[in-house]
Design a protein around this motif. Structure first.
Motif, PDB file in Angstrom:
ATOM      1  N   MET A   1      14.595  16.203  41.296  1.00 46.07           N
ATOM      2  CA  MET A   1      14.710  17.000  40.016  1.00 46.07           C
ATOM      3  C   MET A   1      16.465  16.694  39.492  1.00 46.07           C
ATOM      4  O   MET A   1      17.071  16.672  40.434  1.00 46.07           O
ATOM      5  N   THR A   2      16.426  16.452  38.148  1.00 43.67           N
ATOM      6  CA  THR A   2      17.673  16.237  37.712  1.00 43.67           C
ATOM      7  C   THR A   2      18.026  17.061  36.345  1.00 43.67           C
ATOM      8  O   THR A   2      17.054  17.396  35.663  1.00 43.67           O
ATOM      9  N   GLY A   3      19.245  17.330  35.982  1.00 46.63           N
ATOM     10  CA  GLY A   3      19.427  18.066  34.765  1.00 46.63           C
ATOM     11  C   GLY A   3      18.934  17.334  33.632  1.00 46.63           C
ATOM     12  O   GLY A   3      19.079  16.003  33.559  1.00 46.63           O
ATOM     13  N   PRO A   4      18.478  17.934  32.425  1.00 48.41           N
ATOM     14  CA  PRO A   4      18.289  17.187  31.283  1.00 48.41           C
ATOM     15  C   PRO A   4      19.354  16.340  30.776  1.00 48.41           C
ATOM     16  O   PRO A   4      20.501  16.859  30.806  1.00 48.41           O
ATOM     17  N   PRO A   5      19.038  15.047  30.370  1.00 48.33           N
ATOM     18  CA  PRO A   5      20.494  14.331  29.829  1.00 48.33           C
ATOM     19  C   PRO A   5      21.158  14.915  28.698  1.00 48.33           C
ATOM     20  O   PRO A   5      22.314  14.875  28.484  1.00 48.33           O
ATOM     21  N   ASP A   6      20.479  15.812  27.942  1.00 42.32           N
ATOM     22  CA  ASP A   6      21.185  16.393  26.750  1.00 42.32           C
ATOM     23  C   ASP A   6      22.077  17.786  27.121  1.00 42.32           C
ATOM     24  O   ASP A   6      22.473  18.254  26.412  1.00 42.32           O
ATOM     25  N   ARG A  33      19.052  13.749  49.616  1.00 47.37           N
ATOM     26  CA  ARG A  33      18.019  13.370  48.125  1.00 47.37           C
ATOM     27  C   ARG A  33      19.214  12.683  47.309  1.00 47.37           C
ATOM     28  O   ARG A  33      19.894  13.265  46.715  1.00 47.37           O
ATOM     29  N   PRO A  34      19.564  11.386  47.308  1.00 51.09           N
ATOM     30  CA  PRO A  34      20.760  10.715  46.758  1.00 51.09           C
ATOM     31  C   PRO A  34      20.409  10.823  45.003  1.00 51.09           C
ATOM     32  O   PRO A  34      21.607  10.749  44.611  1.00 51.09           O
ATOM     33  N   GLY A  35      19.348  11.273  44.730  1.00 51.25           N
ATOM     34  CA  GLY A  35      19.374  11.305  43.185  1.00 51.25           C
ATOM     35  C   GLY A  35      19.818  12.624  42.827  1.00 51.25           C
ATOM     36  O   GLY A  35      19.847  13.082  41.544  1.00 51.25           O
ATOM     37  N   LEU A  36      19.977  13.587  43.480  1.00 46.15           N
ATOM     38  CA  LEU A  36      20.599  14.839  42.919  1.00 46.15           C
ATOM     39  C   LEU A  36      21.838  15.136  42.170  1.00 46.15           C
ATOM     40  O   LEU A  36      22.678  14.225  42.423  1.00 46.15           O
ATOM     41  N   GLU A 300      21.041  20.595  53.050  1.00 48.72           N
ATOM     42  CA  GLU A 300      19.816  20.188  53.439  1.00 48.72           C
ATOM     43  C   GLU A 300      18.597  21.024  52.982  1.00 48.72           C
ATOM     44  O   GLU A 300      17.538  20.716  52.466  1.00 48.72           O
ATOM     45  N   ALA A 301      18.901  22.646  53.137  1.00 55.23           N
ATOM     46  CA  ALA A 301      18.141  23.315  52.706  1.00 55.23           C
ATOM     47  C   ALA A 301      17.870  23.575  51.252  1.00 55.23           C
ATOM     48  O   ALA A 301      16.970  23.458  50.629  1.00 55.23           O
ATOM     49  N   ALA A 302      19.002  23.173  50.314  1.00 57.93           N
ATOM     50  CA  ALA A 302      19.198  22.921  48.879  1.00 57.93           C
ATOM     51  C   ALA A 302      18.114  21.751  48.656  1.00 57.93           C
ATOM     52  O   ALA A 302      17.373  21.786  47.706  1.00 57.93           O
ATOM     53  N   ALA A 303      18.537  20.695  49.089  1.00 52.97           N
ATOM     54  CA  ALA A 303      17.745  19.374  48.903  1.00 52.97           C
ATOM     55  C   ALA A 303      16.290  19.669  49.134  1.00 52.97           C
ATOM     56  O   ALA A 303      15.455  19.249  48.394  1.00 52.97           O
ATOM     57  N   ALA A 304      15.720  20.418  50.224  1.00 54.21           N
ATOM     58  CA  ALA A 304      14.339  20.387  50.427  1.00 54.21           C
ATOM     59  C   ALA A 304      13.680  21.503  49.503  1.00 54.21           C
ATOM     60  O   ALA A 304      12.770  21.319  48.723  1.00 54.21           O
ATOM     61  N   GLU A 308      10.982  20.575  46.608  1.00 52.74           N
ATOM     62  CA  GLU A 308       9.558  21.629  46.438  1.00 52.74           C
ATOM     63  C   GLU A 308       9.489  22.055  44.992  1.00 52.74           C
ATOM     64  O   GLU A 308       8.575  22.560  44.669  1.00 52.74           O
ATOM     65  N   GLY A 309      10.560  22.187  44.337  1.00 53.36           N
ATOM     66  CA  GLY A 309      10.610  22.639  42.810  1.00 53.36           C
ATOM     67  C   GLY A 309      10.681  24.149  43.066  1.00 53.36           C
ATOM     68  O   GLY A 309      10.161  25.036  42.162  1.00 53.36           O
ATOM     69  N   VAL A 310      11.145  24.690  44.228  1.00 52.29           N
ATOM     70  CA  VAL A 310      11.422  26.037  44.343  1.00 52.29           C
ATOM     71  C   VAL A 310      12.776  26.339  45.010  1.00 52.29           C
ATOM     72  O   VAL A 310      13.145  26.844  45.907  1.00 52.29           O
ATOM     73  N   PRO A 311      13.875  26.146  43.870  1.00 52.30           N
ATOM     74  CA  PRO A 311      15.266  26.487  44.504  1.00 52.30           C
ATOM     75  C   PRO A 311      15.525  27.880  44.772  1.00 52.30           C
ATOM     76  O   PRO A 311      16.154  28.065  45.743  1.00 52.30           O
ATOM     77  N   ALA A 312      14.814  28.646  44.592  1.00 50.34           N
ATOM     78  CA  ALA A 312      14.934  30.200  45.088  1.00 50.34           C
ATOM     79  C   ALA A 312      14.575  30.173  46.644  1.00 50.34           C
ATOM     80  O   ALA A 312      14.958  31.421  47.280  1.00 50.34           O
ATOM     81  N   GLY A 313      13.920  29.213  47.041  1.00 53.26           N
ATOM     82  CA  GLY A 313      13.480  29.346  48.463  1.00 53.26           C
ATOM     83  C   GLY A 313      14.565  28.735  49.456  1.00 53.26           C
ATOM     84  O   GLY A 313      14.441  28.806  50.630  1.00 53.26           O
ATOM     85  N   ALA A 314      15.793  28.531  48.708  1.00 53.70           N
ATOM     86  CA  ALA A 314      16.660  27.695  49.653  1.00 53.70           C
ATOM     87  C   ALA A 314      17.462  28.996  50.601  1.00 53.70           C
ATOM     88  O   ALA A 314      17.956  28.319  51.769  1.00 53.70           O
TER      89      ALA A 314
END
Ligand code: FAD
Length: 388
Positions: A1-6, A33-36, A300-304, A308-314
């Motif tokens: 997941m990355t931030g929107p380019p705009d 996750r190298p793309g973060l 690692e917890a943040a990346a995982a 999963e698309g659930v940042p609140a699970g970190a």
């Protein structure tokens, strides 16, 4: 997941504080996750100094090697010998594994370079306000983050913002740099004091003709915090000659760990690491290992959680992993710190370490990051106390 380019100011992960805990968190997240999109904020430019004894446990190197950053100690001399004393009682021995003494100006900047090389964006900014903004968090009304790591040290603004409360027990210590005198070469020297226990002075040889010297003691919270003058007087009394030739004096608080960790770490997307998480060894004041270890787990917890698309699970993930790693050790250091309030126990420990290399090794391990009070240490203490 990355931030929107705009919207370039929505980040996957914002790490507040680029000390060992923060830089390691950024690096670990990007290795996972190298793309973060990772933003690393610090109120200071690097290289910057930090009040510290600069003692680097082998455990720190292990964590950093696992993240491809083992070269941060390159060019500095490993130390093998440790001397512990209280009054007339003294032990000097070879540690099972070496330690390093690397000025934080060097170590922290090298770690930040690793995080940046892995893809983190470093920005100078002092964080003041952190607040929820829908599914993300907003920092000072500008930057937004899906996950935030609070790595902003002993007086953490992030910790305060999430209502985690102040760390209960603290110590206060001062350090400087002084030429290494004859007799203190190639070793770490620790001399216990008479004031609020555990209190001690240290002299850690850097290997380049200079030593990191300092003194610290427990702060009771009763409004009678030791002054800079008192700390320096104690240092000079315990390690004569340290203060007159010393330079770059700098003091700081140490938030000491308790019986267990985790109550301060809520569920959700804000994670606490290192000193901000209240993780400094209550026996020795060592905190860099906990900083890099929890930095790694948080990254690692943040990346995982983001994967999963659930940042609140970190938050829950980070709490579980940190407890798994540290809880047992924290119980033992808590108990050891309580016991070492009694000078007779400190004396008995030094005596037992002098009689038995395995007890010496156990004490070193307890003080550095991963030890337990073994039956052999307990027996050595009991024998020493009975003799007294
Ligand atoms: C005198 C002394 C001696 C010590 N000796 C040792 C030792 O020999 N070995 C050892 O292992 N540990 C030692 N410690 C403990 C060790 O220094 C800490 O545990 C360690 O620095 C914790 O790392 P950290 O990354 O959590 O925090 P820090 O190293 O404190 O880094 C926090 C970072 O956050 C930044 N920051 C703070 N507030 C904000 C904000 N609002 N916005 C943006 N950025 C912010 C700071 O500029 C800093 O760069 C000692 C501590 C003291 C005080």
């Amino acid at each position: 997941m990355t931030g929107p380019p705009d919207d370039p100011d929505v980040w996957d992960l914002v790490v507040v504080g680029a000390g060992p805990a923060g830089a390691t968190a950024a690096l670990a997240a990007l290795r996972a996750r190298p793309g973060l999109r990772v933003l690393l904020l610090d109120r200071e430019d690097f290289p910057r100094d930090k009040s510290c004894g600069d003692g680097i446990a082998p455990h720190v190197l292990e964590v950093l090697q696992g993240l491809g950053a083992g070269d941060v100690l390159d060019g500095w001399t490993p130390l093998h010998r440790l001397e512990l004393s209280r009054g007339e009682r003294r032990v000097e021995g070879r540690m099972a594994r070496p330690v390093w003494v690397v000025p934080r100006k060097v170590l922290d900047a090298r770690l930040v370079d690793h995080a940046v090389a892995a893809g983190a964006t470093l920005r100078r900014h002092r964080v003041r306000v952190l607040r929820r903004a829908g599914a993300s968090y907003e920092i000072d009304g500008g930057v937004r983050a899906r996950v935030v790591v609070g790595a902003d040290g002993a007086h953490s603004a992030v910790r305060a913002a999430i209502g985690a409360g102040r760390v209960g027990r603290r110590a206060l210590a001062i350090r400087g740099y002084a030429p290494t005198p004859e007799g203190r070469h190639a070793r770490q020297v620790i001399r216990y004091g008479e004031r609020r226990q555990p209190s001690y002075a240290w002299s850690f040889d850097r290997g380049d003709g200079w030593s990191n010297v300092g003194y610290g003691e427990l702060v009771t919270g009763g409004g009678d915090a030791p002054t800079r003058g008192l700390l320096l007087d104690q240092l000079e009394a315990l390690l004569p000659g340290s203060v007159p030739g010393g330079t770059e004096w700098r003091g700081h608080h140490l938030p000491l760990s308790g019986w267990r960790w985790g109550r301060e770490q809520p569920d959700g997307p804000v994670l606490l690491v290192g000193d901000a998480a209240g993780l400094v060894n209550p026996m020795t004041g060592e905190g860099i290992y906990y900083a890099v270890a929890t930095g790694r787990l948080a990254g690692e917890a943040a990346a995982a959680a983001l994967a999963e698309g659930v940042p609140a699970g970190a938050g829950a993930r980070h709490r579980r992993a940190t407890r798994r790693l540290l809880d047992g050790h924290l119980h033992h250091t808590w108990l050891a710190a309580r016991l070492s309030r009694y000078p007779a126990v400190v004396g008995a420990g030094i005596g037992a370490a002098g009689r038995d290399q395995r007890v010496f090794d156990t004490l070193v391990e307890l003080g550095l990051g991963d030890g337990r009070i073994t039956p052999r240490l307990a027996a050595g203490l009991a024998t020493g106390l009975a003799r007294k």
